[in-house]
Design a protein around this motif. Structure first.
Motif, PDB file in Angstrom:
ATOM      1  N   UNK A  18       0.793  -1.228   0.000  1.00 12.89           N
ATOM      2  CA  UNK A  18       0.000   0.000   0.000  1.00 12.89           C
ATOM      3  C   UNK A  18       0.832   1.289   0.000  1.00 12.89           C
ATOM      4  N   UNK A  19       2.018   1.341   0.614  1.00 10.07           N
ATOM      5  CA  UNK A  19       2.799   2.585   0.535  1.00 10.07           C
ATOM      6  C   UNK A  19       3.382   2.880  -0.855  1.00 10.07           C
ATOM      7  N   UNK A  20       3.208   1.985  -1.808  1.00  9.41           N
ATOM      8  CA  UNK A  20       3.743   2.242  -3.148  1.00  9.41           C
ATOM      9  C   UNK A  20       3.142   3.501  -3.769  1.00  9.41           C
ATOM     10  N   UNK A  21       1.889   3.782  -3.479  1.00 10.66           N
ATOM     11  CA  UNK A  21       1.276   4.995  -4.025  1.00 10.66           C
ATOM     12  C   UNK A  21       1.928   6.244  -3.439  1.00 10.66           C
ATOM     13  N   UNK A  22       2.290   6.190  -2.166  1.00 17.93           N
ATOM     14  CA  UNK A  22       2.980   7.313  -1.536  1.00 17.93           C
ATOM     15  C   UNK A  22       4.400   7.427  -2.099  1.00 17.93           C
ATOM     16  N   UNK A  23       5.039   6.292  -2.355  1.00 15.59           N
ATOM     17  CA  UNK A  23       6.378   6.338  -2.948  1.00 15.59           C
ATOM     18  C   UNK A  23       6.325   6.975  -4.330  1.00 15.59           C
ATOM     19  N   UNK A  24       5.298   6.674  -5.076  1.00 10.98           N
ATOM     20  CA  UNK A  24       5.124   7.284  -6.404  1.00 10.98           C
ATOM     21  C   UNK A  24       4.993   8.801  -6.267  1.00 10.98           C
ATOM     22  N   UNK A  25       4.218   9.219  -5.284  1.00 12.82           N
ATOM     23  CA  UNK A  25       4.036  10.651  -5.037  1.00 12.82           C
ATOM     24  C   UNK A  25       5.352  11.300  -4.603  1.00 12.82           C
ATOM     25  N   UNK A  26       6.132  10.597  -3.796  1.00 12.50           N
ATOM     26  CA  UNK A  26       7.433  11.117  -3.370  1.00 12.50           C
ATOM     27  C   UNK A  26       8.362  11.308  -4.565  1.00 12.50           C
ATOM     28  N   UNK A  27       8.384  10.349  -5.463  1.00 17.69           N
ATOM     29  CA  UNK A  27       9.239  10.440  -6.647  1.00 17.69           C
ATOM     30  C   UNK A  27       8.765  11.559  -7.564  1.00 17.69           C
ATOM     31  N   UNK A  74       9.828  -4.264   0.164  1.00 16.58           N
ATOM     32  CA  UNK A  74       9.141  -2.993  -0.051  1.00 16.58           C
ATOM     33  C   UNK A  74       9.507  -1.958   1.011  1.00 16.58           C
ATOM     34  N   UNK A  75       9.719  -2.406   2.245  1.00 12.26           N
ATOM     35  CA  UNK A  75      10.164  -1.493   3.298  1.00 12.26           C
ATOM     36  C   UNK A  75      11.550  -0.929   3.000  1.00 12.26           C
ATOM     37  N   UNK A  76      12.437  -1.789   2.494  1.00 12.53           N
ATOM     38  CA  UNK A  76      13.770  -1.308   2.108  1.00 12.53           C
ATOM     39  C   UNK A  76      13.660  -0.308   0.963  1.00 12.53           C
ATOM     40  N   UNK A  77      12.775  -0.564   0.023  1.00  7.35           N
ATOM     41  CA  UNK A  77      12.576   0.375  -1.085  1.00  7.35           C
ATOM     42  C   UNK A  77      12.069   1.724  -0.563  1.00  7.35           C
ATOM     43  N   UNK A  78      11.160   1.684   0.404  1.00  3.74           N
ATOM     44  CA  UNK A  78      10.658   2.921   1.012  1.00  3.74           C
ATOM     45  C   UNK A  78      11.803   3.728   1.613  1.00  3.74           C
ATOM     46  N   UNK A  79      12.652   3.053   2.376  1.00  2.00           N
ATOM     47  CA  UNK A  79      13.758   3.750   3.025  1.00  2.00           C
ATOM     48  C   UNK A  79      14.765   4.286   2.011  1.00  2.00           C
ATOM     49  N   UNK A  80      15.008   3.541   0.946  1.00  2.00           N
ATOM     50  CA  UNK A  80      15.923   4.017  -0.106  1.00  2.00           C
ATOM     51  C   UNK A  80      15.365   5.257  -0.770  1.00  2.00           C
ATOM     52  N   UNK A  81      14.084   5.213  -1.144  1.00  2.32           N
ATOM     53  CA  UNK A  81      13.455   6.384  -1.769  1.00  2.32           C
ATOM     54  C   UNK A  81      13.449   7.559  -0.802  1.00  2.32           C
ATOM     55  N   UNK A  82      13.205   7.281   0.474  1.00  3.09           N
ATOM     56  CA  UNK A  82      13.214   8.348   1.469  1.00  3.09           C
ATOM     57  C   UNK A  82      14.597   8.985   1.552  1.00  3.09           C
ATOM     58  N   UNK A  83      15.649   8.155   1.582  1.00  2.00           N
ATOM     59  CA  UNK A  83      17.022   8.680   1.664  1.00  2.00           C
ATOM     60  C   UNK A  83      17.386   9.482   0.415  1.00  2.00           C
ATOM     61  N   UNK A  84      16.895   9.075  -0.737  1.00  6.54           N
ATOM     62  CA  UNK A  84      17.205   9.797  -1.976  1.00  6.54           C
ATOM     63  C   UNK A  84      16.613  11.197  -1.958  1.00  6.54           C
ATOM     64  N   UNK A  85      15.358  11.322  -1.502  1.00  9.11           N
ATOM     65  CA  UNK A  85      14.667  12.610  -1.577  1.00  9.11           C
ATOM     66  C   UNK A  85      14.679  13.407  -0.274  1.00  9.11           C
ATOM     67  N   UNK A  86      15.317  12.872   0.766  1.00 12.28           N
ATOM     68  CA  UNK A  86      15.443  13.611   2.016  1.00 12.28           C
ATOM     69  C   UNK A  86      16.478  14.715   1.850  1.00 12.28           C
ATOM     70  N   UNK A  87      16.164  15.890   2.341  1.00  8.99           N
ATOM     71  CA  UNK A  87      17.096  17.021   2.170  1.00  8.99           C
ATOM     72  C   UNK A  87      17.701  17.410   3.485  1.00  8.99           C
TER      73      UNK A  87
END
Length: 105
Positions: free
Chosen positions: A45-54, A92-105
């Motif tokens: 379910x967090x994939x939709x939020x990951x899409x929004x983050x990207x 999927x949790x690891x993917x969330x954290x990777x995407x978070x680290x990429x876009x975290x400022x």
């Protein structure tokens, strides 16, 4: 998905397992597969939020603590419960954290 939809799906699975499947082994298999599928959907379910983050290149829609704790729970469940849904959850949790680290400022 609203509560009525979830109750309808749960009721359908329960009724099919009780009324349509007579053998206990097949009933257990059906319920196990249904639980596995629903667990994977829950972890995805967090994939939709990951899409929004990207798309927005922002982490404001997904708190870091939520991602961290869900990854911990999924990893911990990997050794205690079913391997398949929790394996997907860990990935999927690891993917969330990777995407978070990429876009975290």
């Amino acid at each position: 998905m609203n509560v009525v939809s979830i109750l309808a799906i749960f009721s359908t699975v329960a009724l099919v397992s009780i009324l349509a499947i007579k053998q206990e082994k097949k009933r257990k298999l059906f319920c196990g597969v249904a639980a596995t599928v629903f667990s994977i959907v829950m972890y995805a379910s967090p994939l939709s939020i990951m899409r929004l983050m990207i798309k927005t290149k922002s982490v404001e829609y997904m708190p870091c603590l939520l991602s961290l704790l869900s990854s911990y729970v999924e990893h911990h469940g990997l050794f205690m419960a079913s391997l398949i849904p929790n394996g997907f959850g860990c990935f999927l949790g690891a993917m969330q954290l990777i995407v978070y680290c990429i876009y975290c400022k």
